[in-house]
Write a protein that holds these residues in place. Structure first.
Motif, PDB file in Angstrom:
ATOM      1  N   ARG A  10     -85.200-101.294 -16.250  1.00 25.26           N
ATOM      2  CA  ARG A  10     -85.583-101.064 -14.861  1.00 25.26           C
ATOM      3  C   ARG A  10     -86.488 -99.831 -14.823  1.00 25.26           C
ATOM      4  NH1 ARG A  10     -80.679-100.955 -11.166  1.00 25.26           N
ATOM      5  NH2 ARG A  10     -81.043-103.192 -11.337  1.00 25.26           N
ATOM      6  N   VAL A  11     -87.600 -99.933 -14.106  1.00 27.19           N
ATOM      7  CA  VAL A  11     -88.500 -98.795 -13.924  1.00 27.19           C
ATOM      8  C   VAL A  11     -88.459 -98.404 -12.456  1.00 27.19           C
ATOM      9  CG1 VAL A  11     -90.872 -97.959 -14.083  1.00 27.19           C
ATOM     10  CG2 VAL A  11     -89.984 -99.520 -15.831  1.00 27.19           C
ATOM     11  N   CYS A  12     -88.193 -97.115 -12.197  1.00 24.54           N
ATOM     12  CA  CYS A  12     -88.167 -96.590 -10.837  1.00 24.54           C
ATOM     13  C   CYS A  12     -89.302 -95.578 -10.688  1.00 24.54           C
ATOM     14  CB  CYS A  12     -86.826 -95.929 -10.533  1.00 24.54           C
ATOM     15  SG  CYS A  12     -85.461 -97.113 -10.446  1.00 24.54           S
ATOM     16  N   ASN A  13     -90.040 -95.707  -9.608  1.00 17.90           N
ATOM     17  CA  ASN A  13     -91.179 -94.837  -9.337  1.00 17.90           C
ATOM     18  C   ASN A  13     -90.778 -93.817  -8.277  1.00 17.90           C
ATOM     19  OD1 ASN A  13     -93.588 -93.624  -8.692  1.00 17.90           O
ATOM     20  ND2 ASN A  13     -94.714 -95.527  -8.355  1.00 17.90           N
ATOM     21  N   ALA A  14     -90.508 -92.590  -8.717  1.00 15.85           N
ATOM     22  CA  ALA A  14     -90.079 -91.529  -7.805  1.00 15.85           C
ATOM     23  C   ALA A  14     -91.256 -90.682  -7.337  1.00 15.85           C
ATOM     24  CB  ALA A  14     -89.036 -90.651  -8.493  1.00 15.85           C
ATOM     25  N   THR A  15     -92.460 -91.244  -7.379  1.00 14.70           N
ATOM     26  CA  THR A  15     -93.652 -90.504  -6.950  1.00 14.70           C
ATOM     27  C   THR A  15     -94.175 -91.079  -5.639  1.00 14.70           C
ATOM     28  OG1 THR A  15     -95.339 -91.916  -7.988  1.00 14.70           O
ATOM     29  CG2 THR A  15     -94.242 -90.265  -9.399  1.00 14.70           C
ATOM     30  N   GLN A  16     -95.286 -90.544  -5.182  1.00 15.97           N
ATOM     31  CA  GLN A  16     -95.933 -91.012  -3.956  1.00 15.97           C
ATOM     32  C   GLN A  16     -97.165 -91.868  -4.259  1.00 15.97           C
ATOM     33  OE1 GLN A  16     -94.535 -90.481  -0.887  1.00 15.97           O
ATOM     34  NE2 GLN A  16     -92.896 -89.698  -2.194  1.00 15.97           N
ATOM     35  N   VAL A  17     -97.335 -92.278  -5.535  1.00 16.05           N
ATOM     36  CA  VAL A  17     -98.501 -93.065  -5.941  1.00 16.05           C
ATOM     37  C   VAL A  17     -98.063 -94.358  -6.624  1.00 16.05           C
ATOM     38  CG1 VAL A  17    -100.019 -91.058  -6.184  1.00 16.05           C
ATOM     39  CG2 VAL A  17     -98.653 -91.810  -8.134  1.00 16.05           C
ATOM     40  N   MET A  18     -98.917 -95.374  -6.551  1.00 20.39           N
ATOM     41  CA  MET A  18     -98.648 -96.644  -7.232  1.00 20.39           C
ATOM     42  C   MET A  18     -98.744 -96.428  -8.734  1.00 20.39           C
ATOM     43  SD  MET A  18     -97.972 -99.903  -7.022  1.00 20.39           S
ATOM     44  CE  MET A  18     -98.436-100.518  -5.410  1.00 20.39           C
ATOM     45  N   ALA A  19     -97.759 -96.911  -9.462  1.00 21.23           N
ATOM     46  CA  ALA A  19     -97.773 -96.819 -10.923  1.00 21.23           C
ATOM     47  C   ALA A  19     -97.981 -98.201 -11.510  1.00 21.23           C
ATOM     48  CB  ALA A  19     -96.457 -96.232 -11.425  1.00 21.23           C
ATOM     49  N   GLN A  20     -98.746 -98.247 -12.590  1.00 20.79           N
ATOM     50  CA  GLN A  20     -98.937 -99.472 -13.347  1.00 20.79           C
ATOM     51  C   GLN A  20     -98.248 -99.269 -14.685  1.00 20.79           C
ATOM     52  OE1 GLN A  20    -103.262 -99.748 -13.099  1.00 20.79           O
ATOM     53  NE2 GLN A  20    -102.986-101.454 -11.697  1.00 20.79           N
ATOM     54  N   VAL A  21     -97.365-100.198 -15.056  1.00 20.69           N
ATOM     55  CA  VAL A  21     -96.488-100.016 -16.210  1.00 20.69           C
ATOM     56  C   VAL A  21     -96.747-101.085 -17.266  1.00 20.69           C
ATOM     57  CG1 VAL A  21     -94.069 -99.906 -16.945  1.00 20.69           C
ATOM     58  CG2 VAL A  21     -94.735 -99.018 -14.696  1.00 20.69           C
ATOM     59  N   ALA A  22     -96.771-100.632 -18.518  1.00 19.93           N
ATOM     60  CA  ALA A  22     -96.833-101.529 -19.671  1.00 19.93           C
ATOM     61  C   ALA A  22     -95.563-101.316 -20.478  1.00 19.93           C
ATOM     62  CB  ALA A  22     -98.057-101.218 -20.516  1.00 19.93           C
TER      63      ALA A  22
ATOM     64  N   ALA B  28     -96.989 -95.732 -18.585  1.00 20.08           N
ATOM     65  CA  ALA B  28     -97.373 -95.962 -17.190  1.00 20.08           C
ATOM     66  C   ALA B  28     -98.533 -95.045 -16.835  1.00 20.08           C
ATOM     67  CB  ALA B  28     -96.190 -95.700 -16.256  1.00 20.08           C
ATOM     68  N   GLU B  29     -99.324 -95.509 -15.905  1.00 16.54           N
ATOM     69  CA  GLU B  29    -100.424 -94.687 -15.403  1.00 16.54           C
ATOM     70  C   GLU B  29    -100.561 -94.896 -13.905  1.00 16.54           C
ATOM     71  OE1 GLU B  29    -104.231 -97.456 -16.587  1.00 16.54           O
ATOM     72  OE2 GLU B  29    -103.409 -96.183 -18.159  1.00 16.54           O
ATOM     73  N   VAL B  30    -101.136 -93.888 -13.255  1.00 18.29           N
ATOM     74  CA  VAL B  30    -101.405 -93.985 -11.833  1.00 18.29           C
ATOM     75  C   VAL B  30    -102.476 -95.051 -11.654  1.00 18.29           C
ATOM     76  CG1 VAL B  30    -102.361 -92.776  -9.834  1.00 18.29           C
ATOM     77  CG2 VAL B  30    -100.755 -91.605 -11.348  1.00 18.29           C
ATOM     78  N   GLU B  31    -102.282 -95.915 -10.673  1.00 18.32           N
ATOM     79  CA  GLU B  31    -103.249 -96.978 -10.429  1.00 18.32           C
ATOM     80  C   GLU B  31    -104.656 -96.398 -10.303  1.00 18.32           C
ATOM     81  OE1 GLU B  31    -103.455-100.915  -7.663  1.00 18.32           O
ATOM     82  OE2 GLU B  31    -102.844 -99.062  -6.680  1.00 18.32           O
ATOM     83  N   GLY B  32    -105.585 -96.932 -11.084  1.00 17.63           N
ATOM     84  CA  GLY B  32    -106.971 -96.486 -11.038  1.00 17.63           C
ATOM     85  C   GLY B  32    -107.281 -95.274 -11.899  1.00 17.63           C
ATOM     86  N   SER B  33    -106.321 -94.780 -12.671  1.00 14.68           N
ATOM     87  CA  SER B  33    -106.533 -93.594 -13.501  1.00 14.68           C
ATOM     88  C   SER B  33    -105.962 -93.829 -14.887  1.00 14.68           C
ATOM     89  CB  SER B  33    -105.852 -92.374 -12.882  1.00 14.68           C
ATOM     90  OG  SER B  33    -105.902 -91.284 -13.778  1.00 14.68           O
ATOM     91  N   ASP B  34    -106.698 -93.393 -15.913  1.00 16.84           N
ATOM     92  CA  ASP B  34    -106.128 -93.456 -17.255  1.00 16.84           C
ATOM     93  C   ASP B  34    -105.861 -92.048 -17.783  1.00 16.84           C
ATOM     94  OD1 ASP B  34    -108.710 -92.682 -17.742  1.00 16.84           O
ATOM     95  OD2 ASP B  34    -109.131 -94.225 -19.230  1.00 16.84           O
ATOM     96  N   THR B  35    -105.894 -91.048 -16.884  1.00 14.81           N
ATOM     97  CA  THR B  35    -105.570 -89.675 -17.281  1.00 14.81           C
ATOM     98  C   THR B  35    -104.274 -89.181 -16.651  1.00 14.81           C
ATOM     99  OG1 THR B  35    -106.974 -88.780 -15.521  1.00 14.81           O
ATOM    100  CG2 THR B  35    -107.974 -89.034 -17.710  1.00 14.81           C
TER     101      THR B  35
END
Length: 151
Positions: free
Chosen positions: A40-52, A91-98
């Protein structure tokens, strides 16, 4: 560069910006009679995360690499079931690879995704793939294993 080498990984081709790798946490106990681990992956941030992820599906003899799963801010998502206690995530923030959550285990990903392929044990990525450093996760118990993405 498609060659997976320790030197390349140490060169720091990917640097996490303001985000840090999340520390995996395990949930309390397994469901009654369950012999699997649910990632299970939980996103505790305020941004969309993309997970591999990379994991060994129940009944499979090798690892499956898959992405990109969107996990919305404040949401949790069950991504895989396995009987192997070792799993890997990036995981990365949607639209960012940094702005990433990463570790030190190099694996191949594909852009833009979605993608899914079986690990072939090669030290090289295909021409259409890129290396990312995955977080190594190890479940101590059966049941739900939660990876929380934090700021």
């Amino acid at each position: 560069m498609n060659r997976l080498t320790t030197t390349a990984m140490m060169a720091g081709a990917l640097v996490a910006a303001s985000l840090v790798p999340a520390t995996p946490v395990k949930a309390s106990g397994p469901p009654s009679g369950s012999s699997v681990i649910t990632l299970r992956v939980c996103n505790a941030t305020q941004v969309m995360a993309q997970v591999a992820i990379s994991y060994q599906p129940v009944g499979a003899g090798t690892f499956s690499n898959a992405g990109w799963y969107n996990v919305a801010p404040g949401q949790c998502r069950d991504l895989a079931q396995t009987t192997n206690a070792y799993m890997y995530g990036y995981a990365e923030v949607e639209g960012s690879d940094t702005d990433v959550w990463q570790g030190d285990h190099p694996l191949c990903v594909e852009y833009p995704g979605p993608y899914e392929f079986w690990d072939n044990g090669s030290a090289y990525c295909e021409g259409h793939q890129e290396v990312r450093n995955f977080v190594t996760m190890h479940a101590q118990n059966l049941g739900v294993f939660t990876w929380t993405l934090n700021n």
